[in-house]
Design a protein around this motif. Sequence first.
Motif, PDB file in Angstrom:
ATOM      1  N   PHE A 146      13.935   7.004   7.170  1.00 33.62           N
ATOM      2  CA  PHE A 146      12.808   6.236   7.501  1.00 33.62           C
ATOM      3  C   PHE A 146      11.668   6.255   6.589  1.00 33.62           C
ATOM      4  CE2 PHE A 146       8.829   5.583   9.684  1.00 33.62           C
ATOM      5  CZ  PHE A 146       8.924   4.167   9.888  1.00 33.62           C
ATOM      6  N   VAL A 147      11.180   7.318   6.087  1.00 31.54           N
ATOM      7  CA  VAL A 147       9.840   7.791   5.606  1.00 31.54           C
ATOM      8  C   VAL A 147      10.115   7.179   4.027  1.00 31.54           C
ATOM      9  CG1 VAL A 147       8.479   9.446   4.550  1.00 31.54           C
ATOM     10  CG2 VAL A 147       9.194   9.675   6.831  1.00 31.54           C
ATOM     11  N   SER A 148      11.261   7.546   3.546  1.00 29.74           N
ATOM     12  CA  SER A 148      11.591   7.040   2.107  1.00 29.74           C
ATOM     13  C   SER A 148      11.659   5.649   2.264  1.00 29.74           C
ATOM     14  CB  SER A 148      12.594   7.456   1.518  1.00 29.74           C
ATOM     15  OG  SER A 148      13.577   8.201   2.266  1.00 29.74           O
ATOM     16  N   THR A 149      12.012   4.975   3.411  1.00 25.48           N
ATOM     17  CA  THR A 149      12.121   3.470   3.455  1.00 25.48           C
ATOM     18  C   THR A 149      10.803   2.789   3.347  1.00 25.48           C
ATOM     19  OG1 THR A 149      14.295   3.372   4.756  1.00 25.48           O
ATOM     20  CG2 THR A 149      13.192   1.534   4.918  1.00 25.48           C
ATOM     21  N   TRP A 150      10.158   3.546   4.300  1.00 26.85           N
ATOM     22  CA  TRP A 150       8.713   3.053   4.523  1.00 26.85           C
ATOM     23  C   TRP A 150       7.854   3.329   2.984  1.00 26.85           C
ATOM     24  CZ3 TRP A 150       3.779   5.307   4.225  1.00 26.85           C
ATOM     25  CH2 TRP A 150       2.679   4.479   4.998  1.00 26.85           C
ATOM     26  N   GLN A 151       8.175   3.922   2.195  1.00 20.83           N
ATOM     27  CA  GLN A 151       7.364   4.125   1.167  1.00 20.83           C
ATOM     28  C   GLN A 151       8.111   3.407  -0.123  1.00 20.83           C
ATOM     29  OE1 GLN A 151       7.061   7.877  -0.866  1.00 20.83           O
ATOM     30  NE2 GLN A 151       5.170   7.415  -1.795  1.00 20.83           N
ATOM     31  N   PHE A 152       9.269   3.218  -0.110  1.00 22.36           N
ATOM     32  CA  PHE A 152       9.938   2.663  -1.391  1.00 22.36           C
ATOM     33  C   PHE A 152      10.354   1.127  -1.050  1.00 22.36           C
ATOM     34  CE2 PHE A 152      10.340   7.267  -2.495  1.00 22.36           C
ATOM     35  CZ  PHE A 152       9.497   6.966  -3.410  1.00 22.36           C
ATOM     36  N   THR A 153      10.692   0.492   0.201  1.00 26.06           N
ATOM     37  CA  THR A 153      10.937  -0.621   0.352  1.00 26.06           C
ATOM     38  C   THR A 153       9.906  -1.597  -0.457  1.00 26.06           C
ATOM     39  OG1 THR A 153      11.788  -0.181   2.337  1.00 26.06           O
ATOM     40  CG2 THR A 153      11.482  -2.734   1.966  1.00 26.06           C
ATOM     41  N   PRO A 154       8.495  -1.395  -0.570  1.00 26.59           N
ATOM     42  CA  PRO A 154       7.569  -2.524  -1.213  1.00 26.59           C
ATOM     43  C   PRO A 154       7.688  -2.709  -2.603  1.00 26.59           C
ATOM     44  CG  PRO A 154       6.516  -1.158   0.181  1.00 26.59           C
ATOM     45  CD  PRO A 154       7.821  -0.458   0.392  1.00 26.59           C
ATOM     46  N   PHE A 155       8.269  -1.339  -2.995  1.00 25.97           N
ATOM     47  CA  PHE A 155       8.849  -1.468  -4.600  1.00 25.97           C
ATOM     48  C   PHE A 155       9.979  -2.409  -4.953  1.00 25.97           C
ATOM     49  CE2 PHE A 155      11.278   0.166  -8.214  1.00 25.97           C
ATOM     50  CZ  PHE A 155      10.597   0.084  -9.049  1.00 25.97           C
ATOM     51  N   HIS A 156      10.915  -2.347  -3.850  1.00 22.22           N
ATOM     52  CA  HIS A 156      12.224  -3.226  -4.401  1.00 22.22           C
ATOM     53  C   HIS A 156      12.002  -4.447  -4.090  1.00 22.22           C
ATOM     54  CE1 HIS A 156      14.601   0.204  -5.435  1.00 22.22           C
ATOM     55  NE2 HIS A 156      13.978   1.164  -4.432  1.00 22.22           N
ATOM     56  N   THR A 157      10.850  -4.526  -2.884  1.00 23.65           N
ATOM     57  CA  THR A 157      10.598  -6.044  -2.402  1.00 23.65           C
ATOM     58  C   THR A 157       9.990  -6.684  -3.576  1.00 23.65           C
ATOM     59  OG1 THR A 157      10.030  -5.195  -0.227  1.00 23.65           O
ATOM     60  CG2 THR A 157       8.995  -7.418  -0.831  1.00 23.65           C
ATOM     61  N   ILE A 211       0.633  -1.005  -0.004  1.00 21.19           N
ATOM     62  CA  ILE A 211       0.105   0.054  -0.151  1.00 21.19           C
ATOM     63  C   ILE A 211       0.757   1.187  -0.097  1.00 21.19           C
ATOM     64  CG2 ILE A 211      -1.587   1.363   1.283  1.00 21.19           C
ATOM     65  CD1 ILE A 211      -3.062  -1.246   2.008  1.00 21.19           C
ATOM     66  N   PRO A 212       1.841   1.185   0.883  1.00 20.60           N
ATOM     67  CA  PRO A 212       2.771   2.705   0.941  1.00 20.60           C
ATOM     68  C   PRO A 212       3.128   3.022  -0.455  1.00 20.60           C
ATOM     69  CG  PRO A 212       3.329   1.252   2.702  1.00 20.60           C
ATOM     70  CD  PRO A 212       2.324   0.378   2.013  1.00 20.60           C
ATOM     71  N   LEU A 213       3.405   2.267  -1.340  1.00 24.69           N
ATOM     72  CA  LEU A 213       3.974   2.497  -2.711  1.00 24.69           C
ATOM     73  C   LEU A 213       2.795   3.334  -3.648  1.00 24.69           C
ATOM     74  CD1 LEU A 213       6.334   2.386  -4.383  1.00 24.69           C
ATOM     75  CD2 LEU A 213       5.494   0.237  -5.309  1.00 24.69           C
ATOM     76  N   LEU A 214       1.481   2.927  -3.199  1.00 25.16           N
ATOM     77  CA  LEU A 214       0.364   3.355  -3.837  1.00 25.16           C
ATOM     78  C   LEU A 214       0.193   5.029  -3.800  1.00 25.16           C
ATOM     79  CD1 LEU A 214      -1.986   0.362  -3.883  1.00 25.16           C
ATOM     80  CD2 LEU A 214      -0.301   1.009  -5.696  1.00 25.16           C
ATOM     81  N   LEU A 215       0.514   5.408  -2.357  1.00 20.49           N
ATOM     82  CA  LEU A 215       0.316   6.642  -2.166  1.00 20.49           C
ATOM     83  C   LEU A 215       1.331   7.638  -2.578  1.00 20.49           C
ATOM     84  CD1 LEU A 215      -0.501   5.910   1.645  1.00 20.49           C
ATOM     85  CD2 LEU A 215      -1.931   6.126  -0.187  1.00 20.49           C
ATOM     86  N   SER A 216       0.950   8.917  -2.887  1.00 15.56           N
ATOM     87  CA  SER A 216       2.053   9.760  -3.275  1.00 15.56           C
ATOM     88  C   SER A 216       2.962  10.268  -2.145  1.00 15.56           C
ATOM     89  CB  SER A 216       1.182  11.073  -3.783  1.00 15.56           C
ATOM     90  OG  SER A 216       1.079  12.030  -2.723  1.00 15.56           O
ATOM     91  N   ALA A 217       4.108  10.628  -2.767  1.00 15.36           N
ATOM     92  CA  ALA A 217       5.353  10.943  -1.562  1.00 15.36           C
ATOM     93  C   ALA A 217       4.790  12.049  -0.588  1.00 15.36           C
ATOM     94  CB  ALA A 217       6.696  11.278  -2.378  1.00 15.36           C
ATOM     95  N   THR A 218       3.964  12.990  -1.364  1.00 18.11           N
ATOM     96  CA  THR A 218       3.625  14.110  -0.722  1.00 18.11           C
ATOM     97  C   THR A 218       2.445  13.579   0.328  1.00 18.11           C
ATOM     98  OG1 THR A 218       3.733  15.168  -2.590  1.00 18.11           O
ATOM     99  CG2 THR A 218       2.652  16.566  -0.981  1.00 18.11           C
ATOM    100  N   ALA A 219       1.661  12.595   0.268  1.00 14.01           N
ATOM    101  CA  ALA A 219       0.587  12.235   1.174  1.00 14.01           C
ATOM    102  C   ALA A 219       1.375  11.646   2.163  1.00 14.01           C
ATOM    103  CB  ALA A 219      -0.169  11.457   0.637  1.00 14.01           C
ATOM    104  N   VAL A 220       2.524  10.863   1.866  1.00 12.96           N
ATOM    105  CA  VAL A 220       2.917   9.933   2.790  1.00 12.96           C
ATOM    106  C   VAL A 220       3.881  11.108   3.701  1.00 12.96           C
ATOM    107  CG1 VAL A 220       5.079   8.459   2.996  1.00 12.96           C
ATOM    108  CG2 VAL A 220       3.445   7.868   1.394  1.00 12.96           C
TER     109      VAL A 220
END
Lengths: 438, 309
Positions: free
Chosen positions: B173-184, B124-133
């Motif tokens: 932390f915030v970029s990890t939270w958002q982008f780890t799913p993509f690399h996963t 889910i975090p990947l689907l949100l915009s970086a701004t919203a996150v």
Amino acid sequence: MKTRFTRTVTGTAVLALGLSLSACGSSDSGGTGASPAGEESGQFHVLVYGDATNKVEKQIVDTFNKTSKVKAVLDTIPGADYQQKLQTIINTDQAPDVFFNWGGGSIAPFVRANLLLPLDDYIAKDPGLKSNFLPSVFNSASVNGKAYGVPMRGTQPVMLFNNKKVLADAGVTPPTTWDELIAAVQKLKAKGVTPIALGGGDQWPTLMWFEYAYDRIAGPELFQKALDGDKQAWAGEDSKKALTMLKQLIDTGAFGDKFDSVKFTDQGSPTLLANGKAGFELMGSWEYATIQDFNLKFAKNDLGYTNFPSIAGGKGDPNNVVGNTNNFYSVLKKTKTPKAVGEFLKLMYSDEFVKASLAIGNLPTTTNTEKFLDAADNPDYLKYQFNLVKQAPSFQLSWDQAYPPSGIEPIHRAVQQFFSGQIDADGFIQAMQALPAA
Amino acid sequence: MTTIAPAVSGRRRTKSLGSLEMGRPGFAWAIPATLFFGLFAIVPLILVAVLSFTRWDGLSSPELVGFENWSALLDDPIMIKSLWLSLLLTVLGVVIQTPLSVLLGVWAAGHQRNRAILSAIYFIPLLLSATAVSVLWRALLDPNFGIPAQASWLFGNGNLFGKQATAIGVLAFVSTWQFTPFHTLIYQGAARAIPRVLYQAAEIDGASTVRQFWSITLPQLRNSMITSMILMVVGGLTTFDTVLILTQGGPGTDTMISAYYMYEKGFRNFEFGAASAIALVLVVVATLVSLVVVRASGYDKMRSTLEGM
């Protein structure tokens, strides 16, 4: 194979960068909402900052259009990036005829680029265009002694707000002198509340403390001198005294230890005040409306407000105020309908304008405003503000608006670094001396 | 099961043979992409290069000033600092996200119960915009009303945005939270493609799960790892929105990364010449870093991990 891969990857990197750069550019030119001005001689465009106040502007434009042959068209730029967007269109064909601004430094670059029409001719024809406004406000849109703006919204002086209950619990009365403020801070601290809420993350709330400390100690002249290009003004005795006193206040623990992580803009600091976790907050008059939005009861009953305390031995008049004097309409030189624009500007001191502004909580700065205050929603608060501004010998425009836009970030950075202890008084003085002259 | 491996490698071989027989496609095929790329990447880049030699506030026409912006940039301590901060954030991103996403990806490639549901939630975090996150985390990390107020044993006084170390920590932390799913996702796909036969052979030899992970999974993931790392590096160097919303480069200039510094110079101070110079530096640095990664990792001579099978 090898070179192709290298090229592909480099290309991808460059593309990504290029796109991110062009994205920055396009966000700026897009969505201005302004249609080409001056194509027809039959209308002129009025560009304003898009927010809730547009209701009043729309009403005034409608009133104007009822009687005028030349029609006014209201365009709004939504969002907080008004100044950025204005700057990119003002010298193009999309430029408006009349536009909203903050006076002072926000229009100085435009005056220098010879884009704005001095209002002297209008005032010569209709002296009311000047005399119907409070002078301290009207003058803050003058550049090089010439008037360039007509006040068109409400005034927003900065005041020291307090939580009456918290103060009563700690046995504190609203301070009228700096020493009383320090004593109040110590009592509140002993009670376990943060004495003063500060949205340090936004930086501009921190700046307000500097504006008042400098004004009370040195009077408005010091800043004016510095703004005019005398960089030594920052290094003088008064400047150092103001910084010493601020430092003392910070070291007393007046603002707690985490103000850098608190913001006003996400309601962080006003919530501290409203929830009784802080005793004071120095903030613009919009504090009332902000708190009203999430805690109407507190705003009505327990939100106290006073002018900034006086400082013993200071040269500044304790009645001086700082803040946003008002917003202004300025006129572009290349407008094709100067006469109609002149008529339009006259509506800014009409009874209708004052009533409509008061109805949405704005406090106009016309001399006829006083007549209508009793009929307003919260007359006490509005009357207090109006008299504060009316009696003020000087109304200092916020520093970050008095300087041209290129000074904003350096000023914000310097006040934040001084409050968090990253730079000392000398560092602050150097930062201010490095600012561009107005 | 044993037939899968030859089938896969066989398919690969025919594909590469096929492209050899056909030769390179004609240049005409590349025209749309070339035009697009030229118009939206090369032309702006050249314009930015020209602008960097001018003084321009967006009002009057640009005024040529020679190397003024460049010499000012060389003496600008904030510029140097911002480059280091950009690199630091990028390195932090790679160092934190890579192990996390490898482990998660390999786990998600399996066939455990609930795996699909958990993966979907985790995505889910990947689907949100970086701004919203960023706005979300700004509120969650409020020192008075957010998580830090409830967990002072971990956050101390909660002044996360007031100190350099913690502010950088929040950004990482915030970029990890958002982008780890993509690399996963990348690793999940890659782990699924590892032939079962390798694990079966290892099992017969008595290798433990951990041993299998180190000796089979990780080596097989090498190419995906390089791909993912390059994406992280490019993403890290162009990070902007998280800084804009979470820290605005503060406290002071302690999180002033180059991309944000460029924005500030250009769209806050209206010094478009100086901003263009920063932009060019960023382009050059990012290109150099990408080249180094490509060289060091052997991406340019990427070999199939299925060789010899």
